[in-house]
Scaffold this active site. Structure first.
Site, PDB file in Angstrom:
ATOM      1  N   TYR A 184       0.859  -1.180  -0.006  1.00 40.49           N
ATOM      2  CA  TYR A 184       0.002  -0.025   0.097  1.00 40.49           C
ATOM      3  C   TYR A 184       0.909   1.268   0.049  1.00 40.49           C
ATOM      4  CZ  TYR A 184       0.778  -0.177   5.163  1.00 40.49           C
ATOM      5  OH  TYR A 184       1.322   0.020   6.536  1.00 40.49           O
ATOM      6  N   ASP A 192       1.929   4.571   1.823  1.00 42.32           N
ATOM      7  CA  ASP A 192       1.639   5.208   3.378  1.00 42.32           C
ATOM      8  C   ASP A 192       2.212   6.502   3.281  1.00 42.32           C
ATOM      9  OD1 ASP A 192       1.471   5.532   5.786  1.00 42.32           O
ATOM     10  OD2 ASP A 192       2.605   4.057   6.641  1.00 42.32           O
ATOM     11  N   HIS A 217       9.420  -1.316  10.289  1.00 34.83           N
ATOM     12  CA  HIS A 217       9.016  -1.882  11.715  1.00 34.83           C
ATOM     13  C   HIS A 217       8.937  -3.248  11.876  1.00 34.83           C
ATOM     14  CE1 HIS A 217       6.507   2.335  11.579  1.00 34.83           C
ATOM     15  NE2 HIS A 217       7.967   2.508  11.639  1.00 34.83           N
TER      16      HIS A 217
END
Lengths: 61, 505
Positions: B96, B98, B158
């Site tokens: 996606y 971001d 992350h």
């Protein structure tokens, strides 16, 4: 699984003889590998010297 | 506990002739260039990034003033999913946009080896999208797996770890801060500049993210970033679990560094959940992060909270000892312990011995060699450009990829494993259910997320709650699903499983 991992890891061919040990008091000056491969040097020479200056991003997380 | 683990990578995007403000739209366009099967939209109903694991929520996350300026003039979208251009992939992962960065989230994995393959599959998928978008535009387009633009903007990589809520939040934070501050000695990606607070200094440091770590612990992720992120979005049964969301780590190009970054932290979590606490508390963990990164002195003296002194290597050795004595279900436990010991020994002896696996060392060696041959120093802009090129995900242009191709850096996931991971979910986690439905019945998927899948079943909508499916292998359920030939059979298996006792797994 460990055996599987070991099989998957491709050990690199040593490019230089073993390096001398440091004195244990922090990083020693890099023992620079020479000569490099043609492909690696070709890629490095192809890098736009201004690429980082032109590179601007919005912050992410 | 068989712990599910995952990685989320925000990639940097550069397109010839386009200003940074155009990247939000271009990031969407790159994601939309994905040509494989996918489902959409993403279900955001379980996401609450303002919830803090210490038992409160903040009204809003602190934002970078520069980005707030960007966003004020940006386009408006019909929905969050429209803005993100979500693609839920057949491998159970998510692609996606971001906020101007193409982002790939791996599917949930139980094994470090699987995770490395899926992380690398993300780069493969994004690279394929980049090639298509570049052809559409007729412009040069580059994608970087790094964390900085060298002008003060940072973006993240992350790590996600299922963890037990039975460990109090403050205990978890205290136990992990010294580890997170010092693990950069083997997981740092290296950076040819010191930046932040509007200042720039020419030098090489260990970590990409160190300049952007501002506080010990906080729920913020966009500005004044913490060493320990306290976001509390478990995507699992709330009473029993948290998802530890680590945002202070670097984006690694090296397979080995990715494996060790995640593997060591997973083992430390096992030790903490078995009752271990930090070997010692640092007086100032944030200062330690910057000190270690900028001095590159692995024997630098770090002041402990009790007034004693330690070093980054000694502290990592203390954590290794904890992990060594703790029980763990990580499949690669022994490999991680052995490699942890080996890298600390090599770093103590001569850090350059680790240039076949540690990113910051490999990059330092490469750039130093070039600088010596061309008579450059760290103040030359060429050095930053070479640093950037190290992170280019293109197999044809990336400098780290060239090191691998020349056999000078270790690989854990070979090209076949990466291709498989790009197409198939791990067979032993809930990601398989998501990926299977996308692969076989994408048109029937109404929405999906880490927590649930909704799909059309005739005139009805069936919801399958995947939150309980986090503790242990799902190999048996997934093998039953794998042989289903139609949606009715698939629904029957899921319904039967939902009604059954999971302890049979």
């Amino acid at each position: 699984m460990i055996a599987q991992l070991e099989e998957r890891i491709t050990r690199p061919t040593p490019a230089t003889p073993d390096r001398k040990s440091g004195d244990g008091e922090g990083p020693v000056r890099p023992n620079v590998r020479r000569p490099g491969t043609d492909e690696l040097l070709r890629r490095m020479r192809r890098v736009d010297p201004d690429a980082a200056r032109k590179y601007r991003q919005r912050s992410g997380e | 506990m068989q712990r599910i683990i995952g990685l989320e990578t925000e990639y940097g995007l550069w397109i010839e002739g386009l200003a940074p403000g155009a990247m939000v739209e271009e990031s969407r366009a790159l994601v939309r260039a994905y040509q494989g099967r996918y489902a959409s939209p993403w279900d955001y109903s379980d996401e609450d990034p303002r919830r803090d694991m210490r038992g409160f929520s903040v009204p809003q996350l602190t934002r970078d003033p520069e980005d707030a300026r960007f966003d004020a003039t940006g386009p408006r979208y019909a929905s969050l999913s429209d803005e993100h251009a979500d693609r839920i992939l057949p491998n159970g992962g998510r692609l996606y946009n971001d906020h101007g960065h193409p982002e790939y989230s791996t599917p949930e994995c139980l094994s470090v080896v699987d995770l490395v393959a899926h992380d690398r599959a993300g780069s493969h998928i994004v690279h394929q999208c980049a090639l298509r978008r570049a052809a559409e535009l007729g412009k040069e387009l580059r994608v970087y797996k790094n964390n900085t633009d060298y002008h003060g903007a940072a973006y993240g990589t992350h790590e996600c770890y299922l963890s037990r809520r039975s460990v109090p939040a403050d205990t978890l934070i205290a136990a992990l801060l010294p580890f997170l501050a010092t693990r950069q000695v083997f997981s740092g990606a290296g950076k040819a500049i010191i930046e932040g607070n509007g200042r720039v200094q020419s030098a090489y440091q260990i970590s990409q993210r160190a300049d952007f770590v501002s506080v010990d612990a906080s729920v913020d992720t966009l500005h004044r970033r913490p060493l320990f992120n306290t976001r509390d979005e478990p995507h699992a049964p709330d009473a029993d679990f948290r998802r530890l969301h680590v945002i202070s780590g670097d984006a690694n190009m090296s397979d080995w560094a990715t494996a060790m970054k995640v593997g060591t932290l997973a083992l430390v979590l096992d030790a903490i959940e078995a009752g271990c606490s930090a070997p010692r508390a640092l007086a100032d963990p944030v200062e330690a992060v910057k000190e270690i990164s900028r001095t590159r002195a692995l024997d630098t003296r770090l002041r402990s909270a009790d007034g004693s002194w330690t070093t980054p290597i000694r502290l990592q050795r203390d954590y290794l000892a904890l992990a060594h004595d703790a029980p763990s279900d990580l499949p690669e436990r022994q490999w991680v312990l052995d490699e942890w010991d080996r890298v600390l020994r090599d770093l103590e002896t001569d850090p350059m011995r680790t240039s076949d696996r540690v990113d910051w060392v490999a990059k330092l060696e490469l750039l130093t060699r070039f600088a010596e041959e061309d008579g450059l120093d760290w103040s030359s802009p060429v050095m930053m450009s070479l640093d950037l090129a190290y992170h280019d995900i293109s197999p044809e242009d990336g400098l780290q990829r060239a090191l691998e191709q020349e056999g000078l850096m270790l690989r854990i996931a070979d090209d076949d494993a990466v291709q498989r991971a790009a197409a198939q979910a791990p067979s032993d986690t809930r990601a398989f259910i998501r990926g299977f439905l996308v692969d076989r019945h994408a048109e029937a998927v109404r929405s999906a997320s880490w927590s649930r899948i909704e799909f059309f079943a005739g005139d009805d909508v069936m919801e399958f709650d995947t939150r309980p499916l986090v503790n242990g292998s799902l190999a048996r359920l997934n093998s039953e699903l794998a042989v289903c030939t139609n949606l009715d059979e698939t629904m029957a298996v899921l319904s039967r499983y939902r009604a059954s006792d999971r302890s049979k797994e």
